[in-house]
Structures are given as structure tokens and as C-alpha cells.
Scaffold this active site. Structure first.
Site, PDB file in Angstrom:
ATOM      1  NE  ARG A 248      -4.243  -1.508   0.227  1.00 66.46           N
ATOM      2  CZ  ARG A 248      -4.216  -2.590  -0.464  1.00 66.46           C
ATOM      3  NH1 ARG A 248      -3.344  -2.953  -1.277  1.00 66.46           N
ATOM      4  NH2 ARG A 248      -5.413  -3.326  -0.510  1.00 66.46           N
ATOM      5  CD  GLU A 276      -3.621   2.853  -5.548  1.00 70.10           C
ATOM      6  OE1 GLU A 276      -2.530   2.305  -5.176  1.00 70.10           O
ATOM      7  OE2 GLU A 276      -4.563   2.057  -5.431  1.00 70.10           O
ATOM      8  CG  HIS A 295      -3.740  -1.142  -6.699  1.00 73.90           C
ATOM      9  ND1 HIS A 295      -4.159  -0.474  -5.718  1.00 73.90           N
ATOM     10  CD2 HIS A 295      -3.708  -2.433  -6.334  1.00 73.90           C
ATOM     11  CE1 HIS A 295      -4.298  -1.244  -4.632  1.00 73.90           C
ATOM     12  NE2 HIS A 295      -4.142  -2.582  -4.979  1.00 73.90           N
TER      13      HIS A 295
END
Length: 337
Positions: A248, A276, A295
Site C-alpha cells: 500500500r 492513488e 494497482h
């Protein structure tokens, strides 16, 4: 087993994922083990239209987009005895009351860890060969790199530092085993003997960062790990080291990481960022020493079927009265993703 003896189940997730998690052959197998309506996928446990199905359900088959399962939901599901989750972490989906009332919880977290670990392995191998930087140089110069640039690449004996013996971290360690790396591991909950059994040498975080050519981050996102890699720690990485993040973005100080990358001192392969996605003005999009992906390391596309298969396999064990293989220990959630 006659249908009348099968447990009744209810899907609770974003219905967009249902057909990918359970394609026809897998759905057929699932429906041979439980009574479940594939056309009924719960997005809101408060919806009066699902009250009857919830009241009869013995099993919840959950996934990404599952509404929160709390005491109020459990009060309306008196026969519920298990939650089989087709995603990774169950944090955020299930309240403590699920375990307090004795329900069995299973998760496909290990299955979801595999594609992340595969991504990390590919990133480590490419990083060691200098693929990303040399690609940029080759594209700019349209000529083979000089011998001195090639002399610094290679994976033989390279030190790889793994931060976090999570499900993904352990999978990465398994995948690294056939290669001739030196592998270091930092995890505050793993002792020297356990690290050795995983194929790594346990090191303090400072030393791991200071001595690793490649660092791959696999710690969980918890209050204790927020911004765990700050300016001081990132500054310990050797010149030319490569940082890989498939965990993360919140685990890393974004300003400190950007500063290091803009300087060109280290390189990075980032599947996750903070925020993000990154804003359009971020310099990380254009830096030659940064390889960004959106991602995508976790289960996507045809990999989702592996998660559904994990749920169906667990369901088969449950129906047969056998122990489940992927139960979630409530006490471990505080230190896991």
C-alpha cells in the site's frame, strides 16, 4: 446429497464480480453443494427484498463490495454459521461480532497473494538485470548500452530485502527460493529460526535497507505501519538500489519517496502509491527511474476464478464436516491486512 439437506447460502458482494469469480463450471459445482440463487446478490443488508433470504441463510458468500456485516445484520440472520470470503482481507467487511458469535470465517487471502507475489518476483528479476533503466537508455540512445553499464547488472548473489512476512511476503520468499539471491527479511513478529525456515536471514529494518540491492515491501496496512518508511529509512538505501511496493502506498512517506526518486539516487517499481492514483502533476509519471503500474498486481481478469475456486473448495469441506484450510483467526487481524 438431496437439495433439502444442502445448506442455504447468500451472495453478498458487488455483482459485477460474480461471473468472474464463479464462471459457469464453478457455479455449477457451487450449486451442487449449497442452495444459492445466483441472481440474488446483496449490496444492502437493509433491503427489505432480501430479508427472507437473509433470515434463512446459513452461509454468506462474500467478496469485494460486500456490505458491512455487523450485529444488526447477524440479528436478522439467526441461522448463519459461516462467512466464506472470495477476496483477500476481511477487515472492513466483517465486524468483531461475527467472531464473537462463533461464526466460522474463511478467506481467499492466500489465493489472492499469489499474483501479487508473481508480480513482485518479476519486478525483482527485472530490477536485478537493470531492465527498466536500460530500456529507457536504449529507447533514448537507440544503441546497445556500453560494457560498463552491463557490468553492474545480474541476479547472482544479489541481496533482496523483504519487508513483511505477510501472506504475500511468504509467497515471494517461496518464489525466490530457486534463485541464487541472498535474501533478508524484516518482520517484527518473526524470529531468526522462522526466518531461516522461510529461506531468509532476519535483519533489523535499518540494516536490511542499508544492505539490500532490491527492497520489496509486503507489510500490512495497519495504524502501526502507516508511513513506516520515512525520510530517514529511505535514505539508508544504497545508491542505485531499487524499491518495490505492491503493498500500500500509505506505508511510505510519499514526499520522502518522491524526493529520493527525483534525485535519481534510487529507483522504484510502484504498483501502489499515496495518493492513488497520483495527481497528473506528479513527477513520478515521467521519471526514467520509476516504473508505475495502476494497482494491478492483485487478482484481476482470469485470476479471479482462483479466488472463487478457493471458496468452493472451502464450501465442500464445510459440507463434508471437514476442517477449513483458510480460516481467519480474529486475534491475528490486528497485525494483518
Amino acid at each position: 446429497m438431496p437439495t433439502s439437506q444442502l445448506p442455504r447460502a447468500l451472495f453478498a458482494m458487488d455483482p459485477a464480480h460474480l461471473s468472474e469469480l464463479f464462471p459457469p463450471r464453478l457455479m455449477h459445482r457451487l450449486q451442487s453443494l449449497t442452495v444459492v440463487d445466483a441472481a440474488l446478490v446483496v449490496r444492502d443488508f437493509g433491503d427489505p427484498a432480501i430479508a427472507g433470504a437473509l433470515a434463512e441463510a446459513e452461509l454468506l458468500l462474500t467478496g469485494w463490495g460486500c456490505p458491512h456485516v455487523d450485529s444488526a445484520v447477524l440479528d436478522r440472520a439467526p441461522h448463519l454459521r459461516a462467512v466464506l470470503h472470495s477476496g483477500g482481507s476481511v477487515r472492513g467487511w466483517l465486524a468483531d461480532a461475527v467472531w464473537e458469535r462463533g461464526l466460522t470465517v474463511s478467506s481467499a487471502v492466500r489465493a489472492n497473494a499469489l499474483p501479487v507475489a508473481e508480480y513482485a518476483l518479476a519486478a525483482i528479476l527485472f530490477a536485478g538485470k537493470g531492465v527498466f533503466g536500460l530500456r529507457e537508455r536504449f529507447r533514448a540512445e537507440q544503441a546497445p548500452p556500453p560494457a560498463d553499464a552491463l557490468a553492474r547488472i545480474g541476479n547472482l548473489g544479489r541481496r533482496v530485502g523483504i519487508i513483511g512476512a505477510s501472506q504475500v511476503g511468504r509467497r515471494v520468499l517461496e518464489l525466490l527460493a530457486p534463485f541464487e539471491f541472498e535474501i533478508a527479511l524484516y518482520d517484527p513478529y518473526v524470529d531468526d529460526a522462522t526466518a531461516a525456515a522461510l529461506g531468509a536471514v532476519a535483519l533489523p529494518l535499518d540494516r536490511l535497507l542499508a544492505t539490500s540491492d532490491i527492497v520489496s515491501l509486503h507489510a500490512p496496512d495497519t495504524p502501526e505501519t502507516q508511513r513506516m518508511l520515512d525520510e530517514r529509512l529511505l535514505g539508508l538505501m544504497p545508491d542505485g538500489a531499487v524499491f518495490i511496493n505492491t503493498a500500500r502506498g500509505a506505508l511510505v512517506d510519499p514526499d520522502a519517496l518522491t524526493k529520493e526518486l527525483v534525485s535519481g539516487r534510487i529507483s522504484a517499481i510502484l504498483d501502489v502509491t499515496e495518493p492513488e492514483p497520483l495527481p497528473g502533476r506528479s513527477p513520478l509519471y515521467d521519471l526514467p527511474n520509476v516504473f508505475l503500474t495502476p494497482h494491478l498486481a492483485g487478482s484481476l481478469g482470469n485470476e479471479l476464478e482462483r479466488l472463487g475456486r478457493t471458496v468452493v473448495d472451502e464450501l465442500q469441506r464445510l459440507v463434508a464436516g471437514e476442517p477449513l484450510l483458510h480460516t481467519v483467526n480474529h486475534a491475528h487481524l490486528v497485525n494483518s491486512a
